[in-house]
Design a protein around this motif. Structure first.
Motif, PDB file in Angstrom:
ATOM      1  N   ASN A 148      -6.244   1.451   6.428  1.00  9.24           N
ATOM      2  CA  ASN A 148      -5.519   0.516   5.542  1.00  9.24           C
ATOM      3  C   ASN A 148      -4.407  -0.147   6.358  1.00  9.24           C
ATOM      4  O   ASN A 148      -3.232   0.179   6.207  1.00  9.24           O
ATOM      5  CB  ASN A 148      -4.929   1.271   4.352  1.00  9.24           C
ATOM      6  CG  ASN A 148      -5.991   1.923   3.500  1.00  9.24           C
ATOM      7  OD1 ASN A 148      -6.613   1.279   2.667  1.00  9.24           O
ATOM      8  ND2 ASN A 148      -6.220   3.213   3.723  1.00  9.24           N
ATOM      9  N   ASN A 205       2.639  -0.759   4.525  1.00  9.71           N
ATOM     10  CA  ASN A 205       2.234   0.574   4.086  1.00  9.71           C
ATOM     11  C   ASN A 205       3.497   1.394   3.885  1.00  9.71           C
ATOM     12  O   ASN A 205       4.369   1.405   4.765  1.00  9.71           O
ATOM     13  CB  ASN A 205       1.393   1.275   5.162  1.00  9.71           C
ATOM     14  CG  ASN A 205      -0.009   0.729   5.238  1.00  9.71           C
ATOM     15  OD1 ASN A 205      -0.588   0.293   4.239  1.00  9.71           O
ATOM     16  ND2 ASN A 205      -0.586   0.756   6.442  1.00  9.71           N
ATOM     17  N   ILE A 263      -3.093   4.781  -2.232  1.00 12.62           N
ATOM     18  CA  ILE A 263      -4.125   5.380  -1.383  1.00 12.62           C
ATOM     19  C   ILE A 263      -3.943   6.890  -1.423  1.00 12.62           C
ATOM     20  O   ILE A 263      -2.863   7.396  -1.074  1.00 12.62           O
ATOM     21  CB  ILE A 263      -3.995   4.834   0.055  1.00 12.62           C
ATOM     22  CG1 ILE A 263      -4.321   3.339   0.041  1.00 12.62           C
ATOM     23  CG2 ILE A 263      -4.878   5.598   1.019  1.00 12.62           C
ATOM     24  CD1 ILE A 263      -3.550   2.544   1.041  1.00 12.62           C
ATOM     25  N   SER A 311       2.582  -7.752   4.333  1.00  8.32           N
ATOM     26  CA  SER A 311       2.001  -6.508   3.814  1.00  8.32           C
ATOM     27  C   SER A 311       2.700  -5.309   4.454  1.00  8.32           C
ATOM     28  O   SER A 311       3.097  -5.366   5.621  1.00  8.32           O
ATOM     29  CB  SER A 311       0.508  -6.450   4.148  1.00  8.32           C
ATOM     30  OG  SER A 311       0.316  -6.514   5.546  1.00  8.32           O
ATOM     31  N   ASN A 349      -1.688  -1.135  -3.991  1.00  7.17           N
ATOM     32  CA  ASN A 349      -2.769  -0.140  -3.903  1.00  7.17           C
ATOM     33  C   ASN A 349      -2.176   1.227  -3.630  1.00  7.17           C
ATOM     34  O   ASN A 349      -1.394   1.379  -2.693  1.00  7.17           O
ATOM     35  CB  ASN A 349      -3.707  -0.452  -2.727  1.00  7.17           C
ATOM     36  CG  ASN A 349      -4.324  -1.813  -2.865  1.00  7.17           C
ATOM     37  OD1 ASN A 349      -4.767  -2.187  -3.936  1.00  7.17           O
ATOM     38  ND2 ASN A 349      -4.334  -2.555  -1.770  1.00  7.17           N
ATOM     39  N   ASN A 391       0.861  -1.181   0.000  1.00  6.11           N
ATOM     40  CA  ASN A 391       0.000   0.000   0.000  1.00  6.11           C
ATOM     41  C   ASN A 391       0.895   1.227   0.000  1.00  6.11           C
ATOM     42  O   ASN A 391       1.827   1.306   0.807  1.00  6.11           O
ATOM     43  CB  ASN A 391      -0.851   0.070   1.273  1.00  6.11           C
ATOM     44  CG  ASN A 391      -1.899  -1.018   1.329  1.00  6.11           C
ATOM     45  OD1 ASN A 391      -2.359  -1.510   0.303  1.00  6.11           O
ATOM     46  ND2 ASN A 391      -2.279  -1.387   2.539  1.00  6.11           N
TER      47      ASN A 391
END
Ligand SMILES: C[S@@+](CC[C@H](N)C(=O)[O-])C[C@H]1O[C@@H](n2cnc3c(N)ncnc32)[C@H](O)[C@@H]1O
Length: 212
Positions: free
Chosen positions: A76, A106, A38, A104, A36, A6
């Motif tokens: 998120n 961010n 954001i 995962s 993704n 992300n």
């Protein structure tokens, strides 16, 4: 391995062309990872969707506000939050390996004079710098970081042997490479590479790795 990326950014469009290019595009199409972007603006404050404000204590430029980023991260969630900062830990292969222990992440891109320190204090698992030079935003560093991570994912590179001799992996730089023509401006490709002798070629490659 790390397969969910992300990116929290004020400029998600910067990633569109990059996502459609080379190994990133192939890996996305093959569903080896997800990426993704954001849009931080969506978490901005008030009618103007404000995301930055003047620094307390005065000084030039604007500072990225804590609340929009806090909301974006809370909405998120990922296993680790990485803030891109020039003063962060320098990105290297050890860090790449460490980050691949998560599934995962961010990645939070700064702009202007950087982040309100409190968002780093609340959410940062890593502050990472891509080098000792300052660029205008975290988006190019985010692409740099993600490419370094994504090319390690099995199946992303067409020829996974590319990784075996890659620079930095074994504490050396890669050996020099050549392609056609054999001679250009009186400069010749090393004879051994044209010899067809695999053993000698492999020895030459090993002996021509450059020290870091
Ligand atoms: C103009 S810079 C902020 C510079 C800040 N005044 C300083 O000296 O640390 C804006 C943003 O770009 C990103 N950035 C710039 N250079 C970077 C680097 N070498 N590594 C990682 N991120 C960088 C960071 O997200 C940073 O918050």
């Amino acid at each position: 391995m790390l397969s969910k990326y992300n990116v929290i950014t004020l400029f998600p469009k910067l990633f569109e062309e990059w996502k459609n290019t080379g190994v990133i595009s192939n890996g996305l199409n093959d569903k080896i990872f997800t990426l993704n972007t954001i849009n931080l603006r969506e978490y901005g404050i008030g009618n103007y969707k404000q995301t930055d404000d003047a620094p307390y204590g005065g000084g030039p430029g604007m500072v990225m506000m804590v609340e929009p980023i806090d909301k974006a991260i809370e909405k998120n969630k990922a296993e680790a939050n990485i803030f891109l900062t020039p003063s962060g830990a320098k990105l290297n292969e050890t860090m790449i390996n460490k980050l691949h222990t998560y599934k995962s992440i961010n990645i939070i891109c700064g702009r202007y004079e950087g982040f309100d320190q409190r968002i780093i204090d609340i959410h940062s698992d890593y502050e990472i710098s891509i080098g000792e030079a300052v660029v205008s935003g975290g988006e190019v560093p985010a692409m740099f970081l993600m490419e370094a991570l994504i090319r390690r994912l099995p199946g992303v590179l067409g020829n996974s042997e590319s990784l075996i001799n890659e620079s930095f992996i074994d504490g050396k730089y890669d050996f020099p490479v050549y392609t056609r023509p054999e001679t250009y401006k009186n400069m010749h490709v090393p004879d051994v590479l044209l010899s067809g002798n695999h053993k000698e070629i492999e020895d030459w490659k090993k002996n021509n790795l450059k020290d870091i």
